[in-house]
Design a protein around this motif. Structure first.
Motif, PDB file in Angstrom:
ATOM      1  N   ILE A 227       0.832  -1.206   0.000  1.00 48.50           N
ATOM      2  CA  ILE A 227       0.000   0.000   0.000  1.00 48.50           C
ATOM      3  C   ILE A 227       0.870   1.262   0.000  1.00 48.50           C
ATOM      4  CG2 ILE A 227      -1.692   1.295   1.357  1.00 48.50           C
ATOM      5  CD1 ILE A 227      -2.870  -1.362   2.237  1.00 48.50           C
ATOM      6  N   LYS A 228       1.980   1.244   0.733  1.00 48.30           N
ATOM      7  CA  LYS A 228       2.896   2.389   0.724  1.00 48.30           C
ATOM      8  C   LYS A 228       3.502   2.587  -0.662  1.00 48.30           C
ATOM      9  CE  LYS A 228       4.125   1.864   5.618  1.00 48.30           C
ATOM     10  NZ  LYS A 228       5.185   1.464   6.573  1.00 48.30           N
ATOM     11  N   PHE A 229       3.840   1.476  -1.329  1.00 50.00           N
ATOM     12  CA  PHE A 229       4.383   1.563  -2.687  1.00 50.00           C
ATOM     13  C   PHE A 229       3.343   2.147  -3.646  1.00 50.00           C
ATOM     14  CE2 PHE A 229       4.975  -0.477  -6.881  1.00 50.00           C
ATOM     15  CZ  PHE A 229       6.222   0.043  -7.204  1.00 50.00           C
ATOM     16  N   CYS A 230       2.083   1.715  -3.517  1.00 53.48           N
ATOM     17  CA  CYS A 230       1.005   2.256  -4.355  1.00 53.48           C
ATOM     18  C   CYS A 230       0.821   3.754  -4.115  1.00 53.48           C
ATOM     19  CB  CYS A 230      -0.298   1.518  -4.085  1.00 53.48           C
ATOM     20  SG  CYS A 230      -0.311  -0.205  -4.610  1.00 53.48           S
ATOM     21  N   LEU A 231       0.948   4.183  -2.856  1.00 54.01           N
ATOM     22  CA  LEU A 231       0.813   5.594  -2.531  1.00 54.01           C
ATOM     23  C   LEU A 231       1.921   6.414  -3.194  1.00 54.01           C
ATOM     24  CD1 LEU A 231      -0.693   7.762  -0.911  1.00 54.01           C
ATOM     25  CD2 LEU A 231       0.818   7.254   1.027  1.00 54.01           C
ATOM     26  N   PHE A 232       3.142   5.876  -3.191  1.00 55.34           N
ATOM     27  CA  PHE A 232       4.264   6.552  -3.851  1.00 55.34           C
ATOM     28  C   PHE A 232       4.007   6.695  -5.346  1.00 55.34           C
ATOM     29  CE2 PHE A 232       8.091   5.726  -6.409  1.00 55.34           C
ATOM     30  CZ  PHE A 232       8.797   6.902  -6.178  1.00 55.34           C
ATOM     31  N   CYS A 233       3.529   5.625  -5.993  1.00 55.91           N
ATOM     32  CA  CYS A 233       3.257   5.666  -7.431  1.00 55.91           C
ATOM     33  C   CYS A 233       2.143   6.662  -7.746  1.00 55.91           C
ATOM     34  CB  CYS A 233       2.872   4.275  -7.929  1.00 55.91           C
ATOM     35  SG  CYS A 233       4.190   3.047  -7.853  1.00 55.91           S
ATOM     36  N   THR A 234       1.126   6.694  -6.907  1.00 52.34           N
ATOM     37  CA  THR A 234       0.003   7.599  -7.149  1.00 52.34           C
ATOM     38  C   THR A 234       0.426   9.056  -7.031  1.00 52.34           C
ATOM     39  OG1 THR A 234      -1.498   5.928  -6.251  1.00 52.34           O
ATOM     40  CG2 THR A 234      -2.336   8.182  -6.423  1.00 52.34           C
ATOM     41  N   ILE A 235       1.230   9.372  -6.018  1.00 55.95           N
ATOM     42  CA  ILE A 235       1.713  10.747  -5.853  1.00 55.95           C
ATOM     43  C   ILE A 235       2.597  11.152  -7.025  1.00 55.95           C
ATOM     44  CG2 ILE A 235       3.156  12.238  -4.420  1.00 55.95           C
ATOM     45  CD1 ILE A 235       2.169  10.693  -1.991  1.00 55.95           C
ATOM     46  N   SER A 236       3.460  10.227  -7.478  1.00 57.76           N
ATOM     47  CA  SER A 236       4.332  10.523  -8.620  1.00 57.76           C
ATOM     48  C   SER A 236       3.519  10.779  -9.872  1.00 57.76           C
ATOM     49  CB  SER A 236       5.292   9.344  -8.849  1.00 57.76           C
ATOM     50  OG  SER A 236       6.093   9.120  -7.712  1.00 57.76           O
ATOM     51  N   SER A 237       2.483   9.974 -10.087  1.00 54.60           N
ATOM     52  CA  SER A 237       1.626  10.167 -11.248  1.00 54.60           C
ATOM     53  C   SER A 237       0.870  11.482 -11.160  1.00 54.60           C
ATOM     54  CB  SER A 237       0.643   8.998 -11.359  1.00 54.60           C
ATOM     55  OG  SER A 237      -0.216   9.162 -12.453  1.00 54.60           O
ATOM     56  N   LEU A 238       0.439  11.835  -9.951  1.00 53.55           N
ATOM     57  CA  LEU A 238      -0.296  13.091  -9.757  1.00 53.55           C
ATOM     58  C   LEU A 238       0.578  14.295 -10.065  1.00 53.55           C
ATOM     59  CD1 LEU A 238      -3.004  14.272  -8.795  1.00 53.55           C
ATOM     60  CD2 LEU A 238      -2.050  14.348  -6.487  1.00 53.55           C
ATOM     61  N   LEU A 239       1.851  14.247  -9.649  1.00 54.84           N
ATOM     62  CA  LEU A 239       2.769  15.344  -9.930  1.00 54.84           C
ATOM     63  C   LEU A 239       3.041  15.473 -11.421  1.00 54.84           C
ATOM     64  CD1 LEU A 239       5.344  14.886  -7.012  1.00 54.84           C
ATOM     65  CD2 LEU A 239       3.541  16.606  -7.194  1.00 54.84           C
ATOM     66  N   ALA A 240       3.137  14.312 -12.115  1.00 50.86           N
ATOM     67  CA  ALA A 240       3.420  14.344 -13.547  1.00 50.86           C
ATOM     68  C   ALA A 240       2.256  14.898 -14.346  1.00 50.86           C
ATOM     69  CB  ALA A 240       3.767  12.934 -14.041  1.00 50.86           C
ATOM     70  N   ILE A 241       1.044  14.806 -13.800  1.00 51.34           N
ATOM     71  CA  ILE A 241      -0.141  15.312 -14.509  1.00 51.34           C
ATOM     72  C   ILE A 241      -0.083  16.832 -14.667  1.00 51.34           C
ATOM     73  CG2 ILE A 241      -2.638  15.655 -14.206  1.00 51.34           C
ATOM     74  CD1 ILE A 241      -2.858  12.822 -13.286  1.00 51.34           C
ATOM     75  N   CYS A 242       0.700  17.497 -13.832  1.00 49.93           N
ATOM     76  CA  CYS A 242       0.801  18.958 -13.919  1.00 49.93           C
ATOM     77  C   CYS A 242       1.300  19.429 -15.280  1.00 49.93           C
ATOM     78  CB  CYS A 242       1.731  19.485 -12.818  1.00 49.93           C
ATOM     79  SG  CYS A 242       1.126  19.206 -11.134  1.00 49.93           S
ATOM     80  N   ILE A 243       1.908  18.527 -16.066  1.00 53.55           N
ATOM     81  CA  ILE A 243       2.401  18.918 -17.381  1.00 53.55           C
ATOM     82  C   ILE A 243       1.261  19.350 -18.297  1.00 53.55           C
ATOM     83  CG2 ILE A 243       2.246  16.600 -18.358  1.00 53.55           C
ATOM     84  CD1 ILE A 243       4.977  19.227 -19.061  1.00 53.55           C
ATOM     85  N   PHE A 244       0.028  18.919 -18.005  1.00 49.14           N
ATOM     86  CA  PHE A 244      -1.092  19.271 -18.866  1.00 49.14           C
ATOM     87  C   PHE A 244      -1.486  20.739 -18.730  1.00 49.14           C
ATOM     88  CE2 PHE A 244      -1.731  14.622 -18.458  1.00 49.14           C
ATOM     89  CZ  PHE A 244      -1.697  14.309 -19.809  1.00 49.14           C
ATOM     90  N   PHE A 245      -0.919  21.418 -17.754  1.00 50.84           N
ATOM     91  CA  PHE A 245      -1.144  22.866 -17.675  1.00 50.84           C
ATOM     92  C   PHE A 245      -0.329  23.604 -18.736  1.00 50.84           C
ATOM     93  CE2 PHE A 245      -2.263  21.565 -13.298  1.00 50.84           C
ATOM     94  CZ  PHE A 245      -3.542  22.119 -13.231  1.00 50.84           C
TER      95      PHE A 245
END
Length: 604
Positions: A462-480
């Motif tokens: 679950i901690k690993f999934c949380l890390f992946c989710t946060i990383s993906s969320l940060l990368a989404i900022c490129i759509f701005f």
């Protein structure tokens, strides 16, 4: 007391041994009570869940063979001798009495994995590949509207939602390979049904002139509204998709649990990752193969003046469905031949430690009863137990939001690239495919490998999934960050290069008034002035010719009498393209990287 006992190795082969036991009762972590014995053996050890193991060597293990398993196989050999459980159940691969020894080579977890991977590949290629590729061709061929084709696509999800609860509940307590085999069989029938309209309707004919769409040929041409009976074939397509949904439901519920039950818990993530990787590669193959078939005219052998670039062209959309349907019918046969459980799998059930959220009301003890869940009256109690499990509920919510992201990106990702970089539909789909195959497929496999490599428990996963989710969320900022749209005459700017207010279309001006252009005819071209025009007619083009496979328009009055234009939109000069693609790759990678670990945590 003195009695013989069977030690079952990892390959399902039994090794008889005589030990002396004294009766004791062992209670496992998940509430299961076993009437077992305490061996007078110097190497006996007790695990955290109370299960006893012997240290006696075997070809597969040294000190991990369960002695408390009351359901272990009595006899099992590989060549010519059938695997038999203590309940009298034959654990051999075959159909009825036909169980030749040569088939037992496939009676292993790897054999099951191979056939399930082929089935998931075919499902992904058909539902997520061929359907998305040919939907516009089907609309054109059978006079369908967009909302009607949307109903066709959504019939798969409707069927899955209707069948999911009952298939997973009753199939989970039944003979899983039979549920899986019949599901793949139904999926194959659905593909054949989907292709039937091609053979039950008249030939597709188009009378087309190469000058259609030019300024000089549009005067007096109007579209006549007519009601076509061809649109009724949408019900056949919906039936085919509905059968796809019914057949695929066991594949991603019972297929995953069957793999998980028949391998070691630390190998399970790798097996499931391979299974889902095949499912992800299926759509990529569907796009590529489906695109190849669309370059073939739908009426094979019939000569036409049309080219695949023409808006009236209909490709051979039906070939892929016939091939996938036949392959599904064939792959269902070996799946139906597998036993209820694989030889040697019972030892993994005993070794498996439950990491579920434990309730203080003793509900787990009720759920551990072998008779629990075999009737429909236990369904409400089962649902209530799941709703009381916070870790499971939050994992499901996380999976739902992740599925929303994946569904949105897979549907609109190519269109986003098409609009951002002024690409053609085929170029955008190909570019998006180059992103999805390594990022999606690689991320899925890598996620399962990481769980297996580092032997992560539920909390670590679950901690690993949380890390992946946060990383993906940060990368989404490129759509701005976005690229400016290419200027389009009459849509984003006027023909004299001034800015046009949003929502105000002005396609007809003095330079194309006499052309009688139709707004229904959208065929964008790129002028030498770097402006996109709605169609050759709206650019006032009077002549055309083909050069190196590219159509060139001349004498375009709205550009200049000496200017030229070419088919398609103007190429974007945006310098942020590479950066955007890198971050899109990161979003897809981290999204799929957490998919198998999250599924593993849910199973545990």
């Amino acid at each position: 007391m003195d009695m013989p006992h069977n030690l079952t190795g990892e390959n399902g082969i039994g090794f008889p041994r005589r030990l002396t036991f004294s009766s004791t009762t062992v209670t496992t972590e998940n509430g299961l009570n076993f009437e077992t014995t305490s061996p007078k053996d110097p190497c006996s050890t007790s695990l955290s869940n109370g299960t006893l193991y012997s240290s006696t060597s075997s070809p597969s293990d040294s000190c991990v063979k369960p002695l408390c398993n009351t359901d272990s196989e009595k006899t099992s050999q590989y060549n010519g001798i059938k695997y038999v459980s203590s309940e009298g159940e034959t654990l051999v691969c075959g159909w009825g009495a036909f169980t030749p020894s040569c088939l037992q080579f496939f009676n292993t977890p790897k054999g099951v994995l191979f056939f399930l991977c082929v089935a998931s590949f075919l499902q992904g290629m058909t539902v997520n590949g061929f359907i998305n590729t040919v939907i516009t061709s089907i609309e054109r061929r059978f006079d369908l509207r967009s909302y009607q084709s949307g109903l066709i696509a959504s019939s798969y999800d409707i069927a899955a939602c209707v069948c999911l609860t009952f298939v997973s509940y009753f199939g989970g307590n039944g003979h899983k390979p039979r549920w899986l085999g019949w599901g793949v069989l139904i999926m194959g029938v659905g593909s054949i049904v989907f292709a039937l309209p091609q053979f039950t309707t008249s030939d597709y004919e188009v009378h087309f002139s190469e000058d259609t769409g030019m300024c000089s040929s549009n005067q007096g041409v109007r579209c006549s509204k007519s009601i076509s009976s061809l649109s009724n074939f949408r019900f056949v397509f919906m039936l085919g998709q509905f059968l796809h949904g019914i057949g695929a439901t066991p594949l991603y519920t019972l297929g995953v649990t069957y793999l998980d039950e028949n391998v070691k818990s630390n190998y399970s993530p790798v097996y499931i990752a391979v299974f889902y990787t095949a499912a992800i590669l299926g759509p990529a193959a569907g796009y590529l193969v489906g695109g190849m078939f669309l370059n073939i005219y739908t009426e094979i052998g019939k000569q036409m003046d049309l080219s695949p670039d023409n808006t009236l062209w209909v490709g051979a959309w039906w070939i892929g469905f016939l091939g996938a349907g036949a392959a599904s019918l064939l792959i269902a046969i070996p799946i139906l031949g597998y036993p209820h459980r694989l030889p040697g799998s019972q030892r993994y059930i005993v070794m498996r430690v439950s990491e579920a959220h434990q309730l203080k009301d003793g509900s787990q003890k009720t759920a551990s009863d072998p008779d629990f869940g075999k009737t429909v009256k236990d369904l409400p109690r089962s649902v209530l137990l799941l709703l009381k499990n916070p870790a499971f509920i939050f994992l499901c919510l996380a999976g739902a939001t992740e599925a929303t992201l994946i569904a949105g990106m897979s549907t609109f990702g190519p269109k986003f690239l098409e609009s951002q970089f002024s690409l053609s539909a085929s170029e955008a789909a190909t570019l998006f495919g180059y992103l999805v195959v390594p990022a999606g497929g690689g991320g899925t496999f890598l996620g399962g490998f990481i769980v297996n490599k580092f032997k992560l428990r539920c909390s670590g996963i679950i901690k690993f999934c949380l890390f992946c989710t946060i990383s993906s969320l940060l990368a989404i900022c490129i759509f701005f960050i976005h690229c400016p749209n290419m200027p389009m005459a009459g849509v984003t700017q006027t023909y004299d290069r001034s800015i046009l207010p949003k929502g105000n279309l002005n396609l007809t001006v003095s330079c194309n008034t006499e052309c009688g252009c139709l707004r229904e005819t959208y065929s964008p071209i790129c002028g030498t002035d770097g402006v996109v025009y709605y169609s050759p007619c709206h650019a006032g083009c009077k002549k055309s010719n083909s050069t190196s496979g590219k159509k060139v328009y001349r004498e375009c009055s709205c550009i200049s009498e000496t200017a030229q234009a070419t088919d398609g939109k103007c190429t974007s000069l945006c310098k942020r393209k590479t950066l955007l693609l890198i971050f899109m790759f990161a979003v897809i990678l981290f999204t799929f990287l957490s998919s198998i670990p999250a599924l593993t945590a849910t199973l545990r």
